[in-house]
Design a protein around this motif. Structure first.
Motif, PDB file in Angstrom:
ATOM      1  N   GLU A   1      56.015  33.207  34.737  1.00  0.00           N
ATOM      2  CA  GLU A   1      54.729  32.519  35.345  1.00  0.00           C
ATOM      3  C   GLU A   1      53.803  33.003  36.677  1.00  0.00           C
ATOM      4  O   GLU A   1      52.172  33.508  36.480  1.00  0.00           O
ATOM      5  CB  GLU A   1      54.734  31.064  35.200  1.00  0.00           C
ATOM      6  CG  GLU A   1      54.797  30.770  33.454  1.00  0.00           C
ATOM      7  CD  GLU A   1      55.290  29.021  33.606  1.00  0.00           C
ATOM      8  OE1 GLU A   1      55.479  28.769  34.645  1.00  0.00           O
ATOM      9  OE2 GLU A   1      55.105  28.213  32.623  1.00  0.00           O
ATOM     10  N   VAL A   2      54.558  33.175  37.424  1.00  0.00           N
ATOM     11  CA  VAL A   2      54.048  33.339  38.651  1.00  0.00           C
ATOM     12  C   VAL A   2      53.268  35.248  39.161  1.00  0.00           C
ATOM     13  O   VAL A   2      52.246  34.948  39.758  1.00  0.00           O
ATOM     14  CB  VAL A   2      55.316  33.556  40.134  1.00  0.00           C
ATOM     15  CG1 VAL A   2      54.452  33.776  41.114  1.00  0.00           C
ATOM     16  CG2 VAL A   2      55.983  32.102  40.242  1.00  0.00           C
ATOM     17  N   ASP A   3      53.885  36.023  38.246  1.00  0.00           N
ATOM     18  CA  ASP A   3      53.680  37.077  37.944  1.00  0.00           C
ATOM     19  C   ASP A   3      52.476  37.233  37.714  1.00  0.00           C
ATOM     20  O   ASP A   3      51.608  37.270  38.457  1.00  0.00           O
ATOM     21  CB  ASP A   3      54.994  38.014  37.499  1.00  0.00           C
ATOM     22  CG  ASP A   3      55.878  38.083  38.354  1.00  0.00           C
ATOM     23  OD1 ASP A   3      56.151  37.954  39.414  1.00  0.00           O
ATOM     24  OD2 ASP A   3      56.743  39.067  37.942  1.00  0.00           O
ATOM     25  N   ALA A   4      52.082  36.896  36.506  1.00  0.00           N
ATOM     26  CA  ALA A   4      51.308  37.020  35.537  1.00  0.00           C
ATOM     27  C   ALA A   4      50.043  36.063  36.551  1.00  0.00           C
ATOM     28  O   ALA A   4      48.718  36.726  36.585  1.00  0.00           O
ATOM     29  CB  ALA A   4      51.203  35.264  34.857  1.00  0.00           C
ATOM     30  N   ALA A   5      49.941  35.153  37.331  1.00  0.00           N
ATOM     31  CA  ALA A   5      49.100  34.479  38.288  1.00  0.00           C
ATOM     32  C   ALA A   5      48.782  35.456  39.143  1.00  0.00           C
ATOM     33  O   ALA A   5      47.691  35.691  39.169  1.00  0.00           O
ATOM     34  CB  ALA A   5      49.900  32.903  38.513  1.00  0.00           C
ATOM     35  N   VAL A   6      49.998  36.131  39.789  1.00  0.00           N
ATOM     36  CA  VAL A   6      49.955  36.607  40.907  1.00  0.00           C
ATOM     37  C   VAL A   6      48.719  38.154  40.408  1.00  0.00           C
ATOM     38  O   VAL A   6      47.444  39.435  41.126  1.00  0.00           O
ATOM     39  CB  VAL A   6      50.857  37.486  41.396  1.00  0.00           C
ATOM     40  CG1 VAL A   6      50.414  38.218  42.607  1.00  0.00           C
ATOM     41  CG2 VAL A   6      51.629  36.264  42.090  1.00  0.00           C
ATOM     42  N   ALA A   7      49.183  38.467  39.014  1.00  0.00           N
ATOM     43  CA  ALA A   7      48.482  39.849  38.649  1.00  0.00           C
ATOM     44  C   ALA A   7      46.909  39.606  38.596  1.00  0.00           C
ATOM     45  O   ALA A   7      46.252  40.630  38.772  1.00  0.00           O
ATOM     46  CB  ALA A   7      48.894  40.219  37.512  1.00  0.00           C
ATOM     47  N   ASP A   8      46.721  38.107  37.728  1.00  0.00           N
ATOM     48  CA  ASP A   8      45.136  38.272  37.955  1.00  0.00           C
ATOM     49  C   ASP A   8      44.313  37.952  39.019  1.00  0.00           C
ATOM     50  O   ASP A   8      43.040  38.071  39.421  1.00  0.00           O
ATOM     51  CB  ASP A   8      45.193  36.221  36.899  1.00  0.00           C
ATOM     52  CG  ASP A   8      46.057  36.619  35.669  1.00  0.00           C
ATOM     53  OD1 ASP A   8      46.496  37.656  34.913  1.00  0.00           O
ATOM     54  OD2 ASP A   8      46.071  35.431  34.718  1.00  0.00           O
ATOM     55  N   LEU A   9      45.106  37.665  40.371  1.00  0.00           N
ATOM     56  CA  LEU A   9      44.345  37.135  41.010  1.00  0.00           C
ATOM     57  C   LEU A   9      43.832  38.555  41.876  1.00  0.00           C
ATOM     58  O   LEU A   9      43.248  39.212  42.851  1.00  0.00           O
ATOM     59  CB  LEU A   9      45.155  36.279  42.196  1.00  0.00           C
ATOM     60  CG  LEU A   9      45.408  34.844  42.384  1.00  0.00           C
ATOM     61  CD1 LEU A   9      46.500  34.447  43.387  1.00  0.00           C
ATOM     62  CD2 LEU A   9      44.469  34.769  42.198  1.00  0.00           C
ATOM     63  N   VAL A  10      44.930  39.863  41.753  1.00  0.00           N
ATOM     64  CA  VAL A  10      45.331  40.853  42.719  1.00  0.00           C
ATOM     65  C   VAL A  10      44.124  41.812  41.735  1.00  0.00           C
ATOM     66  O   VAL A  10      43.097  42.051  42.008  1.00  0.00           O
ATOM     67  CB  VAL A  10      46.606  41.301  41.897  1.00  0.00           C
ATOM     68  CG1 VAL A  10      45.972  43.084  42.359  1.00  0.00           C
ATOM     69  CG2 VAL A  10      47.221  40.844  43.009  1.00  0.00           C
ATOM     70  N   LEU A  11      43.743  41.823  40.311  1.00  0.00           N
ATOM     71  CA  LEU A  11      42.481  42.306  39.296  1.00  0.00           C
ATOM     72  C   LEU A  11      41.301  41.722  39.765  1.00  0.00           C
ATOM     73  O   LEU A  11      40.590  43.023  40.267  1.00  0.00           O
ATOM     74  CB  LEU A  11      42.979  42.174  38.175  1.00  0.00           C
ATOM     75  CG  LEU A  11      43.566  43.554  37.182  1.00  0.00           C
ATOM     76  CD1 LEU A  11      43.444  44.275  37.208  1.00  0.00           C
ATOM     77  CD2 LEU A  11      44.676  43.555  38.257  1.00  0.00           C
ATOM     78  N   ALA A  12      41.571  40.118  39.761  1.00  0.00           N
ATOM     79  CA  ALA A  12      40.030  39.795  40.265  1.00  0.00           C
ATOM     80  C   ALA A  12      39.379  40.386  41.345  1.00  0.00           C
ATOM     81  O   ALA A  12      38.178  40.575  41.579  1.00  0.00           O
ATOM     82  CB  ALA A  12      40.472  38.322  40.228  1.00  0.00           C
ATOM     83  N   ASP A  13      40.463  40.310  42.645  1.00  0.00           N
ATOM     84  CA  ASP A  13      40.167  40.981  43.545  1.00  0.00           C
ATOM     85  C   ASP A  13      39.423  42.335  43.798  1.00  0.00           C
ATOM     86  O   ASP A  13      38.721  42.899  44.606  1.00  0.00           O
ATOM     87  CB  ASP A  13      40.983  40.411  45.545  1.00  0.00           C
ATOM     88  CG  ASP A  13      41.273  38.977  44.730  1.00  0.00           C
ATOM     89  OD1 ASP A  13      39.743  38.292  45.031  1.00  0.00           O
ATOM     90  OD2 ASP A  13      42.033  38.624  45.724  1.00  0.00           O
TER      91      ASP A  13
END
Length: 262
Positions: free
Chosen positions: A16-28
């Protein structure tokens, strides 16, 4: 004891943490590195590499058996060099990954028994930085290798072009002029008067050959300078174009801008 094949398995909370971080990185990344994230295949590859970094970081922070840094295609840097992606975009994304992942990982691992004198936050930061570094360096090396190969190919192609020009133009002009001079000397030795018109033709041929050599020297030392790349290319196309031949240059790329002297 945890089996080796299970040592680095993610928990549901990790995922869950990894998916949330990946979403943020892709958005940025869509903002600071659009060329790297706009293409669906590149975006999927980027997300996979982000998740791989986080997975290895989880394992190392917990003191599990050493986990290798994600190797994901050793030719990533080479592929990006071949498609014209600037390494600055990759470095921006690496920085984004560290910024986005660090707070989430520190909070996520606050209850893990971390060894050593460092604080949990410091240890997580060091591990995360190390894993990202191990991912970036091989890609940077392969990127540079492609550029060095391009420079080598360009130098070889330029040498071949110069050799071809010397053979096709300079050598031919000098050879024809030598024949004209030899013929004039032979006729003069046979008692015939000098053919002034033939000598003038031979002189004109030597002059044209000299101009060809000067033109080659000019092109070899020419640089872009303060011009845009398009202007420099247009000047280079205009110089050798024969009279009556129209040469067209079409630009389809980033906005024209002055280039540094080198």
């Amino acid at each position: 004891m945890t089996a080796p094949e299970d040592a680095h398995r993610l928990t549901e909370a990790d995922a869950e943490v990894d998916a949330a971080v990946a979403d943020l990185v892709l958005a940025d990344a869509a903002v600071v590195a659009p060329r790297l994230s706009a293409d669906p295949a590149r975006a999927a590859q980027l997300r996979g590499r982000v998740l791989a970094v986080l997975r290895v970081t989880h394992a190392r922070v917990r003191g599990l058996p050493p986990a290798a840094a994600p190797t994901a295609q050793p030719d990533v840097g080479a592929a990006r060099a071949r498609t014209g992606l600037h390494p600055a975009e990759s470095l921006r994304v690496a920085s984004l990954l560290f910024q986005r992942a660090l707070p989430a990982l520190v909070a996520h691992h606050r209850d893990d028994a971390l060894l050593g004198a460092r604080s949990p936050a410091e240890q997580v930061a060091l591990v995360l930085h190390q894993v990202i570094d191990e991912l970036v360096i091989p890609a940077s090396v392969s990127y540079v290798d492609v550029l060095l190969a391009r420079i080598s190919d360009a130098n070889r192609d330029e040498r071949r072009r110069v050799a071809r020009d010397l053979h096709d133009h300079t050598s031919h002009g000098i050879g024809a002029a030598m024949q004209g001079i030899d013929l004039a000397l032979h006729l003069h030795a046979a008692g015939q008067p000098l053919d002034v018109d033939r000598l003038r033709t031979t002189r004109q041929l030597l002059l044209e050959t000299l101009n060809d050599v000067r033109g080659m020297a000019t092109r070899l030392r020419d640089v872009v300078g303060d011009r845009s790349l398009v202007q420099a290319l247009q000047d280079d196309l205009d110089f050798p174009a024969p009279v009556g031949l129209e040469v067209t240059l079409t630009e389809d790329g980033e906005e024209a801008a002055p280039l540094p002297g080198h």
